[in-house]
Design a protein around this motif. Structure first.
Motif: not given
Length: 478
Positions: A123-142
């Protein structure tokens, strides 16, 4: 002062010092304290996970990705309970970033999705933002560009809601980098400037340095060499003030590469030994081939024939054992450029024909590779390049066909600068007043390599493997 009240050398002291030094942007020292905490192995599972989280964070920031994975595999981190969830999330997010950095994009995306799930459980929005950012990078580079763009935009919204100003600026830079490869780089420039203001407000020197590095790239892409060099110089200057050798190495590499491309050979050569020392002392083996590419770029611009021959040897060596798609692509285009110069130097018709045959085989490899990707900018630039080569060889009719194709594609896709260059070349050829200089071909090679960023993220493993097979067939060890 409060940290100093904790018993020196204790587990808690090592953990707190690693945090303090990380936030102070003294990353190498932070990693030393995190390593000490890790070696103590903690009194219980939570302390072990805490130490591992600290170690992965610090190792990622200083570029020790393989060492981070080695530590990660030493203990299982699959147990989920409320007490340990916070640290397991941190470990998973770091693990995803490390896998992405190592080029394992699909695996990185899979782990990042798990980190997103854990953040939602917390339930941590800040950590959710961090993880979504990481996921977006992975999606971009794949290669999942539209999904990555959507995920970045979702991340920005969540980070705004969580009042995570620094996180917002980081994602803004990531989205800007993606957009610079797809649309007008000027839009990305505005994103970087907004992020820069936030980083300056929070005195985040490492982020300011990286943002200047990004701005240097888009200035290069827009053909503004002097502003690009200025941004890279600022990035290097800021990196030198930090305890982060990996950042020093990457910013220095970008600056030297830009100086070499701009023909500022003396300045590039003066900085190169400094880069080599950092890479050697810190064991950054992933940067070794990039250094070879820069060395060849410097040598090819020097006047003596022996320098150009040495540059050819370096490019051929990089192509005979390909390990990086970007470096292989750049080596091939630069080797073609040197072949054109060699062709012009020979008056003997037989020797010219042999060089022309070799050039045609390399152009064929390049053309087959470019045909695999949906990048009109890259295709138009290649046709312009090949059209000029044909005209140089006296194949005026074929050259004009290629130049007209380049102009039409550039016009349809909005590449106005390239369209103008192609039309100007066509007019001069028809008037019989055309003359292509070495810089004409050098500029085309630089543009081809800059366009690479527009489609390299969409590469699939089988496409990379096929490219390597073609290179091995042509340049591999017999």
């Amino acid at each position: 002062m409060e940290i100093e009240a904790v018993p020196s050398g204790s587990f808690l002291f090592e953990i707190l010092m690693s945090l303090y030094l990380e936030f102070s942007q003294q990353y190498t020292q932070a990693a030393d304290f995190a390593t000490n905490a890790w070696k103590r192995n903690g009194k219980n599972e939570m302390e072990t996970l805490m130490a591992l989280s600290r170690l992965l964070t610090c190792y990622f920031k200083i570029g020790l990705h393989e060492k981070a994975l080695t530590a990660l595999h030493e203990i299982p981190t699959n147990e989920l309970n409320e007490q340990n969830l916070y640290w397991i999330h941190s470990i998973r997010n770091n693990e995803a970033m490390i896998q992405i950095e190592l080029g394992n994009y699909d695996l990185g995306a899979q782990i990042a999705r798990n980190a997103v799930k854990l953040a939602k459980m917390l339930g941590d929005q800040k950590k959710l933002g961090h993880s979504l950012n990481t996921l977006a990078i992975a999606l971009e580079w794949s290669g999942k560009i539209e999904l990555a763009k959507k995920t970045y935009q979702e991340t920005l919204k969540i980070k705004q809601e969580a009042n995570d100003e620094l996180g917002y600026a980081i994602t803004l830079c990531n989205l800007g980098a993606l957009m610079s490869n797809l649309e007008n780089p000027k839009d990305s420039e505005q994103m970087y400037l907004e992020a820069l203001t936030i980083f300056q407000k929070h005195e985040r020197i490492s982020n300011i340095a990286k943002t200047h590095e990004l701005m240097g790239f888009i200035q290069t892409k827009m053909g503004r060499q002097e502003p690009a060099i200025s941004h890279y110089q600022q990035a290097v200057h800021l990196a030198q003030t930090l305890d982060n050798e990996f950042l020093k190495a990457t910013t220095l590499k970008s600056l030297i590469g830009c100086l070499a491309s701009a023909g500022k050979i003396k300045q590039a050569e003066e900085l190169l030994p400094q880069l080599k020392d950092i890479v050697k002392n810190e064991g950054f083996s992933s940067l070794e081939n990039s250094i070879k590419l820069i060395e060849a770029s410097i040598l090819k611009q020097k006047p003596r024939t022996s320098n150009k021959v040495r540059a050819q040897e370096i490019y051929r060596n990089l192509l005979s054992q390909p390990t990086s798609y970007e470096i292989s692509f750049a080596s091939l285009t630069n080797l073609i450029e040197l072949g054109i110069l060699e062709w012009e130097d020979y008056a003997n018709e037989e020797e010219r024909n042999l060089i022309a045959q070799e050039l045609e085989s390399m152009l064929d490899i390049l053309e087959k590779e470019i045909a695999n990707y949906d990048s009109n900018g890259l295709l138009a630039e290649f046709l312009f390049f090949k059209g000029k080569i044909n005209c140089l060889w006296g194949n005026i009719k074929e050259g004009l066909i290629l130049l007209n194709q380049s102009s039409q594609i550039a016009q349809a896709d909005g590449w106005s600068q390239l369209e103008s260059k192609a039309k100007h070349a066509i007019e001069n050829i028809k008037r019989g007043s055309f003359h292509f200089t070495p810089s004409d071909f050098s500029n085309s090679v630089q543009q081809l390599n800059l366009h690479l960023a527009s489609f390299s993220t969409s590469l699939k493993q089988n496409q990379v493997d096929n490219f390597y097979k073609m290179l091995n067939s042509r340049f591999g060890q017999k």
